[in-house]
Design a protein around this motif. Structure first.
Motif, PDB file in Angstrom:
ATOM      1  N   ALA A 223       0.800  -1.227   0.000  1.00  0.00           N
ATOM      2  CA  ALA A 223       0.000   0.000   0.000  1.00  0.00           C
ATOM      3  C   ALA A 223       0.834   1.279   0.000  1.00  0.00           C
ATOM      4  N   PRO A 224       1.924   1.371   0.792  1.00  0.00           N
ATOM      5  CA  PRO A 224       2.677   2.634   0.817  1.00  0.00           C
ATOM      6  C   PRO A 224       3.170   3.079  -0.556  1.00  0.00           C
ATOM      7  N   GLU A 225       3.640   2.151  -1.370  1.00  0.00           N
ATOM      8  CA  GLU A 225       4.126   2.520  -2.696  1.00  0.00           C
ATOM      9  C   GLU A 225       2.991   3.015  -3.586  1.00  0.00           C
ATOM     10  N   ILE A 226       1.830   2.396  -3.462  1.00  0.00           N
ATOM     11  CA  ILE A 226       0.666   2.839  -4.245  1.00  0.00           C
ATOM     12  C   ILE A 226       0.229   4.226  -3.786  1.00  0.00           C
ATOM     13  N   PHE A 227       0.159   4.426  -2.477  1.00  0.00           N
ATOM     14  CA  PHE A 227      -0.201   5.746  -1.950  1.00  0.00           C
ATOM     15  C   PHE A 227       0.758   6.823  -2.460  1.00  0.00           C
ATOM     16  N   LYS A 228       2.043   6.494  -2.456  1.00  0.00           N
ATOM     17  CA  LYS A 228       3.044   7.471  -2.890  1.00  0.00           C
ATOM     18  C   LYS A 228       2.881   7.806  -4.368  1.00  0.00           C
ATOM     19  N   PHE A 244      -1.062   9.213   5.954  1.00  0.00           N
ATOM     20  CA  PHE A 244      -0.955   7.896   6.570  1.00  0.00           C
ATOM     21  C   PHE A 244       0.463   7.569   7.028  1.00  0.00           C
ATOM     22  N   LEU A 245       1.473   7.975   6.254  1.00  0.00           N
ATOM     23  CA  LEU A 245       2.825   7.503   6.520  1.00  0.00           C
ATOM     24  C   LEU A 245       3.797   8.550   7.060  1.00  0.00           C
TER      25      LEU A 245
END
Length: 437
Positions: A223-228, A244-245
């Motif tokens: 998820a973090p890579e997609i959010f970024k 979120f991060l």
């Protein structure tokens, strides 16, 4: 009568608009959802996000959930005015709440897998999710107070952030799964990038009064890579990646933990009795198998008195682990010296007993040889014991190993003692605090 007609007309208008909206291209619909994102990095100080743990907090959550489900047609009104399911009674479920000026205005529950499974797993196929490894938790029982539903996510986004942080740092969860009404699934897909489960939808979801449902999952490792990629260049208040991060909300109160446990059970015998015997018929409505499973989970004498009777106890005899109320993830190492050379292997210890433990390792471990196991039990607790691998199963890059101890040390005995006798996360935190070394 006039209010009823107005309400009916309003629902009809919403349904019509929703139907028209569904004809637009998917990419356009998702862009519209994302345009509504408004995540305040500094929410009102009156907002507090925490685990619901008191009788008053839990009751307020269950009442808020009841009213939201009744209003949406997901359940019939209950005389108690609460929606308290068997999953809320389990030590592997954590109910989060948002309080504004002392009033509970938002809630959701995170249900970790237990002998009861998940509410959605009887309908949706979780095979592909399980194939990716890592713990799974179902996001359920989401509700926001009506007076905050039209305020641009004032409660919803902080609650989602709390959920994300709790799952990734405290609940040892990799995959989130949900079952939601088809009218709402695109919000989760467009904003949080949930992906639909193999069986995309069902016409009747029994856990929500037969309402239609769509199942979906989110891998928190990717998820973090997609959010970024999607949010990284957006303005701060529309940037869920930063929110979120990279954003710290002082409004979030994480639970204090003496040990590296990953569950936060709060149900005392009195709370179980109040919510599931006195106020609702939840325990009474269980079948014999479910009652037996409940007894296998809460196997301490003080709990047995409030649980529903089991008439054929021999039918439900299962191997009991006294600490099953707690899931643990303790970092450690195992060092073995042979021919004057010492090899050190990293461990993650997930289960403890008086004379042994279970751990996983990314590297195959040598068996039937004594070594030194060093285990970090908590931020201020460490145990070093003589141990030996007596069984193991290593597949690919991951393996589980069973160890036996030559002798436990005091720190080890303290932890095992409280795992056997503790009932809530507060008990676990306090039980050994004043013991002398």
């Amino acid at each position: 009568m006039r209010n009823s007609r107005a309400s009916g007309a309003k629902r009809h208008l919403h349904q019509t608009l929703r139907k028209v909206f569904s004809f637009f291209p998917r990419a356009f619909r998702f862009a519209v959802y994302r345009s509504f994102v408004d995540c305040d990095p500094k929410p009102d100080k009156r907002l507090v996000l925490k685990i619901a743990e008191t009788k008053e907090e839990l009751e307020a959550c269950f009442r808020l959930l009841h009213d939201a489900y009744v209003g949406s047609g997901f359940m019939k009104p209950d005389p108690s005015g609460m929606r308290a399911t068997i999953y809320h009674a389990l030590p592997t479920t954590t109910t989060l709440c948002a309080k504004f000026d002392g009033e509970v205005v938002g809630t959701l529950s995170l249900i970790r897998e237990s002998v009861f499974g998940f509410p959605l797993q009887s309908i949706f196929d979780l095979h592909d999710v399980r194939e990716k490894k890592g713990r799974v938790a179902e996001v359920s029982a989401l509700a926001v107070h009506p007076k905050f539903r039209k305020t641009g996510g004032t409660i919803l986004f902080p609650l989602m952030k709390f959920m994300y942080e709790y799952c990734t740092t405290y609940f040892d969860t990799r995959h989130l799964v949900i079952a939601v009404n088809p009218n709402r699934i695109e919000m989760y897909e467009s904003l949080l990038f949930f992906e639909r489960l193999t069986e995309n939808s069902v016409d009747n979801y029994d856990f929500a009064n037969g309402a239609p449902a769509v199942g979906a999952s989110l891998d928190l490792h990717v998820a973090p890579e997609i959010f970024k990629r999607v949010y990284g260049k957006k303005p701060r208040r529309k940037n869920l990646y930063l929110y979120f991060l990279r954003t710290r909300l002082r409004n979030i109160v994480m639970p204090g933990r003496r040990y590296f446990t990953t569950n936060d059970p709060v149900m005392t015998p009195d709370l179980l009795d109040y919510f599931f015997n006195e106020r609702t018929h939840t325990f009474q409505d269980l079948d014999d198998r479910e009652k037996g499973l409940l007894h296998s989970i809460y196997n301490l004498p003080e709990y047995q008195r409030v649980l529903p009777p089991v008439f054929s106890e021999s039918t439900f005899r299962v191997r009991q682990r006294k600490h099953q109320r707690y899931s643990l993830k303790c970092p450690g190492s195992f060092s073995v010296t042979t021919d004057g050379k010492t090899a050190v292997y990293a461990l993650s210890v997930v289960e403890f007993s008086d004379d042994g433990f279970l751990a996983n390792s990314k590297t195959p471990l040598p068996g039937n040889v004594w070594g030194a196991a060093s285990v970090r039990l908590g931020s201020e607790e460490k145990s070093v014991v003589k141990a030996m691998v007596v069984r193991g199963n290593h597949k690919g890059s991951y393996g589980f190993y069973g160890f036996k101890l030559a002798e436990s040390d005091l720190a080890w005995r303290k932890l095992v003692g409280v795992l056997k006798s503790g009932t809530t996360h507060e008990d676990l935190d306090n039980a050994t605090r004043f013991l002398q070394d």
